[in-house]
Design an enzyme around this catalytic site. Structure first.
Site, PDB file in Angstrom:
ATOM      1  N   GLY A   1       0.828  -1.198   0.000  1.00 39.87           N
ATOM      2  CA  GLY A   1       0.000   0.000   0.000  1.00 39.87           C
ATOM      3  C   GLY A   1       0.862   1.248   0.000  1.00 39.87           C
ATOM      4  O   GLY A   1       1.950   1.252  -0.583  1.00 39.87           O
ATOM      5  N   GLU A   2       0.367   2.312   0.622  1.00 40.84           N
ATOM      6  CA  GLU A   2       1.055   3.624   0.686  1.00 40.84           C
ATOM      7  C   GLU A   2       1.113   4.319  -0.669  1.00 40.84           C
ATOM      8  O   GLU A   2       1.704   5.392  -0.786  1.00 40.84           O
ATOM      9  CB  GLU A   2       2.513   3.493   1.206  1.00 40.84           C
ATOM     10  CG  GLU A   2       2.685   2.879   2.550  1.00 40.84           C
ATOM     11  CD  GLU A   2       4.167   2.834   2.994  1.00 40.84           C
ATOM     12  OE1 GLU A   2       5.043   3.287   2.235  1.00 40.84           O
ATOM     13  OE2 GLU A   2       4.436   2.352   4.113  1.00 40.84           O
ATOM     14  N   GLY A   3       0.586   3.683  -1.717  1.00 38.74           N
ATOM     15  CA  GLY A   3       0.741   4.205  -3.071  1.00 38.74           C
ATOM     16  C   GLY A   3       1.987   3.686  -3.772  1.00 38.74           C
ATOM     17  O   GLY A   3       2.288   4.096  -4.898  1.00 38.74           O
TER      18      GLY A   3
END
Lengths: 326, 326
Positions: A299-301
């Site tokens: 995640g987190e981009g």
């Protein structure tokens, strides 16, 4: 898009030899309504952070306090997504839209907390409809601030311990699949605890069975950062700016955004295939194939940021390559 | 490599959550014998160009004159690989190691022609052993010049109408598979002409059936740019600098380089899976999975260049991410 296709066919290369990058540049032409599409040179990454009451019911291997710690790590530029943003030359911001812990004293964070974490979706609604609307607005405002700052390609990321559980709920509800098809280990739930997570998702889905309105769905089984990302996507795509979508949390948010404003998903670029099973369910539902498949599940981009150079390369080649000799 | 693995396990993320990028950074630690491995900041791309006598026998949809034209396009910075190099901040050079046409008057090209194109491998040897050795030296010298200029990550690309045919021969000979398994349309040979290409490869392979020495194999069924790329890989990996490998021509060259100096392939990073079938045969033989799979079949180093930011991101995350709170 037809003009972009025609331009590819007269560039100095065999027809179709740039494979998926050719389709990508045609997609960019559609998103931006320009051919050749402009080459993005100012990408912006915004991470939205929130917590999840369902963690207290056993949804995650990690406690909610980790969200607070990771947001502080992001503010210090030392999370994975920050290092990737530096590689691709993207600006980076982190927004507290619903972290349970107190981050007021931490610099480098945008403080727009709607509420300190959701209630457990296994027991009742995550939040009120007004709170879901407020979180959507946080995302829209963040996208607009990126555009005001000159950003020409946007990525949203997520940080929130437990957020694969509401993501699984949103994907299951919108794609019409069973909880077992969308529940995975997330940030490392041991296999023997997966049935607990499935049961939590099933409980939430039973409550949401009657809900079709996307804002009500966010309020019932969503999350604050998921709502913000949905608002971010809705606003960015309406502004004709390319958006690269991350993994399972981002895709759950995109499904919601596409319900809010039909056509939103078609105007986004799928960055990567997360290892979390719900991601593949959402990608299949959206009939889109992501650019990268690197077995990421952070995640987190992160996965979307890694795809930014591919978007730039596709646009740059279509703009700058020589034409065929006549 | 063990130190790099241990460092990943203490970074601020769930174990393994960066998927293949974690293995990539461990590989980089092995290649550079450092942990964390240095972050490449000065990538260099060198395209080697040569022509192929087998084109006159029907190996390609394009005439050899296109090689000369494309090298001039590269010298002008307007080929696909040039635009990609600009996106990732790589330097770009093009080397004439064996173009049939006269490029002496064209600026922006390194003029190290060994001979003006090979002879047709369907009828006899491509070149002499001495010429193969000279082409290998051109590649080694080019790699050394990159290193002298401060490059810390190397990519070789190819330009040569007809060069999927000698590549198919080298892959078939080294991997021990039939011509039909490695012959594809290359730069757009119509399907009804594929049997002609298969027959050309089969004729070349019959002559080379007794050849095991890699330099003799290059002389018998190879190409000048393929030899140069093999020399480039051999020298770069011996210098402990990361190398990202492109598609089918690059992989054929890497198979030769690995015969010349066993262990060369293990010290290279596979950049992408070309759509040309021989690429997948070579990747399987080398037991390596490439980072990208974007249906590219252009060559020029394009797929490898696109993978450069992934290498930088893997190294940067391992170096710069925060550790877990103790």
């Amino acid at each position: 898009m037809a003009a972009a296709r025609a331009r590819w066919d007269t560039r100095a290369k065999p027809p179709g030899a740039l494979g998926r990058l050719e389709a990508l540049a045609v997609h960019l032409a559609g998103i931006t309504a320009q051919s050749p599409p402009p080459v993005p040179i100012a990408p912006a990454v915004v991470v939205f952070a929130g917590d999840h009451g369902v963690v207290a019911d056993g949804a995650s291997a990690w406690p909610s306090e980790v969200t607070t710690a990771m947001v502080a790590t992001m503010a210090a530029g030392a999370a994975a997504v920050c290092t990737f943003a530096e590689v691709v030359g993207a600006t980076f911001r982190v927004v507290d839209v619903g972290v349970a812990g107190d981050l007021d004293g931490t610099a480098g964070i945008e403080h727009t907390k709607v509420r300190p974490g959701t209630a457990s979706i296994a027991r009742g609604p995550a939040m009120t409809v007004d709170e879901a609307l407020a979180a959507l607005a946080v995302g829209r405002d963040a996208a607009q601030r990126c555009l005001d700052g000159g950003a020409d390609l946007l990525v949203a990321g997520d940080m929130g311990i437990g957020n694969t559980t509401p993501s699984a709920c949103l994907i299951a509800a919108i794609c019409g699949v069973a909880a077992t098809k969308v529940v995975g280990p997330g940030a490392g739930l041991p296999e023997d605890r997966l049935p607990v997570k499935v049961a939590l998702v099933e409980a939430a889905l039973r409550r949401a069975a009657h809900v079709t309105d996307p804002v009500e769905l966010l309020a019932e089984v969503g999350g604050l950062e998921l709502a913000a990302i949905a608002g971010f996507y809705e606003h960015a795509t309406a502004s004709a700016v390319p958006v690269v979508v991350d993994g399972v949390i981002a895709l759950a948010s995109l499904l919601v955004a596409d319900r809010l404003r039909p056509g939103t998903a078609a105007r986004c670029i799928a960055g990567h295939r997360s290892a979390e099973p719900g991601a593949s369910v959402a990608l299949a539902h959206l009939e889109t194939a992501p650019l990268l498949d690197l077995d990421l599940r952070l995640g987190e981009g992160t996965g979307a940021v890694l795809a930014i150079p591919l978007v730039q390369a596709a646009a740059r080649a279509l703009r700058d390559m020589a034409g065929l000799p006549v």
